[in-house]
Design an enzyme around this catalytic site. Structure first.
Site: not given
Ligand SMILES: *Cc1c(COP(=O)(O)O)cnc(C)c1O
Length: 424
Positions: A349-350
Site C-alpha cells: 500500500c504505497e
C-alpha cells in the site's frame, strides 16, 4: 555473464529450473547462483594477479552490505575473498562465514565506540577512519584496550560518481571521508599516536559507476597524496581503492571490463609499491541473483493501462523505489502471443511500490512465474517486513543442487518478536 539460462524455453538457475524452486520454496524468493559468484570473483582475482608488481599482495574484500547472506559470503570466502564491512553485525557475519579477521576491513561513517572495540578485539585487518572525530574516538578506545590497530584514512577525493545521485559518495558535499586537504594533517596526527598505526589511504566514490574516468581520477588523487605523505616522512603501504564498478542492468555491452578496470588501477599505482585492496559489492553479486515472483493477477483498466500485480513488493526489492533502479523482468516460461505493455507493481500500500512502467512482455496471466534479473546485490539485504509480509527467503543453487539459505519466517516467527504489554 551469469548462469541463469533457458533450457527448452524455461529459465533455470544453473541446473535447477526456477519452476522447481518456486514449488519447493514458494514465492517471492531470491535465488543465487554459486557458479556466477565464483566466475565473477575468479575474473577479478585473475586480473589482480596479473599485476603483482603494481598491486602487491592485493586484497579483494567483498562489500558485505551488497549481499550478506552467510552462504553467499562463505562461497566467496572459500575462494579466498575477504570482506569489507560497515557494522559489527557485518563483521560477525563475515567471521561466521569463515572470512579470517585479517581479511576484514571495517569501513563506515558512523562506527560506535562499541563497534570499534569489537573490531579491535577480533583483530580486523584495518579500520578505515572517515573523520577527525572518529580518529579521536578510535584512539581513546584503542588506548583503553592497550591495542594499536592498523588504520587507513578514507579520503573524499571530491570526485562524485555513480549511477544515481543517491549512490554517489565521493562528492565534496557527501558525508563520506575526509576532505583531501585535511587528510594529510590527519594522517600525520595519527602517525604520532601510540594507539593507532596508519598504513594507508582509502576511497570509495560511489556505486554503479559505468566509466573508468572518475575511478581513475580518484585513484590518481590517492597516488598524489601517497607521494606527499611519503615526502613528509610518513609510511604508506596500502591503498584501498573501494568498489563501485557498475554492472549491465540494461544488458549494456559498453561497460568497462573487470580486466580493464584492474589494469587502470595497476597503471595508476605503478611504482608505488603498495598493497592494493578492492572492495567490489555489486560487481560480484548483482548478476548472481534473481528475485523469483508470481503474478497474482493482471488488472486491466478501461483506458488500456495494464497492471501486472506481482507477489513481490518494494519491501522485497527496494532498489526501484529507492533509486529508480532498472531491473529486467523476464517470464520464467514466456507464453506465445503478441507482446503487450505492462506496469509492474507489487501488492504494498504505497504508490512507490511500482517496479516499472510500460514494460513490453509476452502475454501474462495470473499464476505465471517471473524473475527480476540482476537482483543479487542490494536486493535481499534491503528487504523488510513492511505490510507484515514475512521476510523474503533466499536460495543458493550450485549445479543441480540447491539449499534454502534463509528460510521464510512463519507468521508465528513474525509475531513472536513482539509482545502485547502487560498493562493492556
Ligand atoms: C558500498 C561500498 C562498497 C561496494 O560498492 P559497490 O558499488 O557495490 O561495489 C565498497 N566500499 C565501501 C566503503 C562501501 O561503502
Amino acid at each position: 555473464m551469469h548462469h541463469f539460462d533457458r533450457i527448452n524455453g524455461a529459465l533455470q538457475a544453473e541446473g535447477v529450473p526456477l519452476k522447481t524452486l518456486a514449488e519447493a520454496v514458494g514465492t517471492p524468493a531470491y535465488v543465487y547462483s554459486s557458479a556466477t559468484l565464483t566466475r565473477h570473483y575468479g575474473l577479478l582475482a585473475d586480473a589482480v594477479a596479473a599485476h603483482p608488481a603494481a598491486l602487491g599482495d592485493a586484497l579483494i574484500a567483498f562489500a558485505v552490505k551488497a549481499n550478506s547472506n552467510l552462504s553467499v559470503l562463505a562461497t566467496l570466502a572459500r575462494l579466498g575473498c575477504g570482506a569489507d564491512t560497515v557494522s559489527e553485525g557485518e563483521i560477525r557475519r563475515a567471521l561466521k562465514a569463515g572470512v579470517p579477521a585479517d581479511r576484514i576491513v571495517f569501513s563506515g561513517v558512523g562506527k560506535t565506540d562499541a563497534e570499534l572495540a569489537f573490531a579491535i578485539e577480533v583483530g580486523v585487518r584495518q579500520i578505515n577512519v572517515e573523520s577527525a572525530v572518529e580518529l579521536d574516538r578510535l584512539i581513546a578506545v584503542a588506548a583503553s584496550k592497550g591495542a594499536r590497530p592498523e588504520i587507513a584514512i578514507r579520503v573524499n577525493p571530491a570526485v562524485g560518481a555513480g549511477g544515481h545521485a543517491k549512490i554517489t559518495t565521493g562528492g565534496a558535499t557527501d558525508k563520506f571521508g575526509v576532505p583531501a586537504d585535511e587528510a594529510h594533517a590527519l594522517y600525520a596526527r595519527a602517525s604520532l599516536s601510540p594507539h593507532v598505526t596508519p598504513v594507508g589511504l582509502a576511497c570509495h566514490i560511489g556505486s554503479q559507476i559505468t566509466t573508468l574516468e572518475p575511478l581513475e581520477a580518484a585513484f590518481r588523487a590517492l597516488r598524489t597524496m601517497t607521494l606527499e605523505l611519503r615526502a613528509a616522512g610518513l609510511s604508506v603501504t596500502r591503498l584501498d581503492l573501494g568498489g563501485g564498478l557498475g554492472v549491465p542492468y540494461h544488458g549494456q555491452s559498453d561497460l568497462p571490463s573487470i580486466a580493464a578496470y584492474v589494469a587502470m588501477a595497476a597503471r595508476v599505482l605503478d611504482g608505488l609499491e603498495v598493497e592494493a585492496a578492492f572492495e567490489p559489492g555489486r560487481l560480484l553479486a548483482a548478476n548472481a541473483g534473481v528475485l523469483l515472483s508470481r503474478v497474482i493477477q493482471v488488472n486491466e483498466r478501461g483506458d488500456g493501462r495494464r497492471f501486472l500485480v506481482l507477489d513481490a513488493g518494494m519491501n522485497d526489492l527496494m532498489r526501484p523505489a529507492l533509486y529508480d533502479a532498472f531491473h529486467d523482468l523476464v517470464p520464467v516460461r514466456p507464453r506465445e502471443g503478441e507482446a503487450r505493455l505492462y506496469d509492474l507493481v507489487g501488492p504494498i500500500c504505497e504508490s512507490t511500490d511500482i517496479f516499472a512502467r510500460d514494460r513490453l512482455l509476452p502475454p501474462m496471466q495470473a499464476g505465471d512465474l517471473v524473475a527480476f534479473m540482476g537482483a543479487g546485490a542490494y536486493g535481499a539485504v534491503l528487504a523488510s517486513e513492511y505490510n507484515s509480509r514475512p521476510l523474503v527467503p533466499e536460495v543458493l543453487v550450485n549445479g543441480e543442487a540447491y539449499a534454502i539459505v534463509r528460510r521464510r519466517p512463519s507468521y508465528e516467527d513474525l509475531l513472536a518478536r513482539e509482545s502485547v504489554v502487560n498493562w493492556l
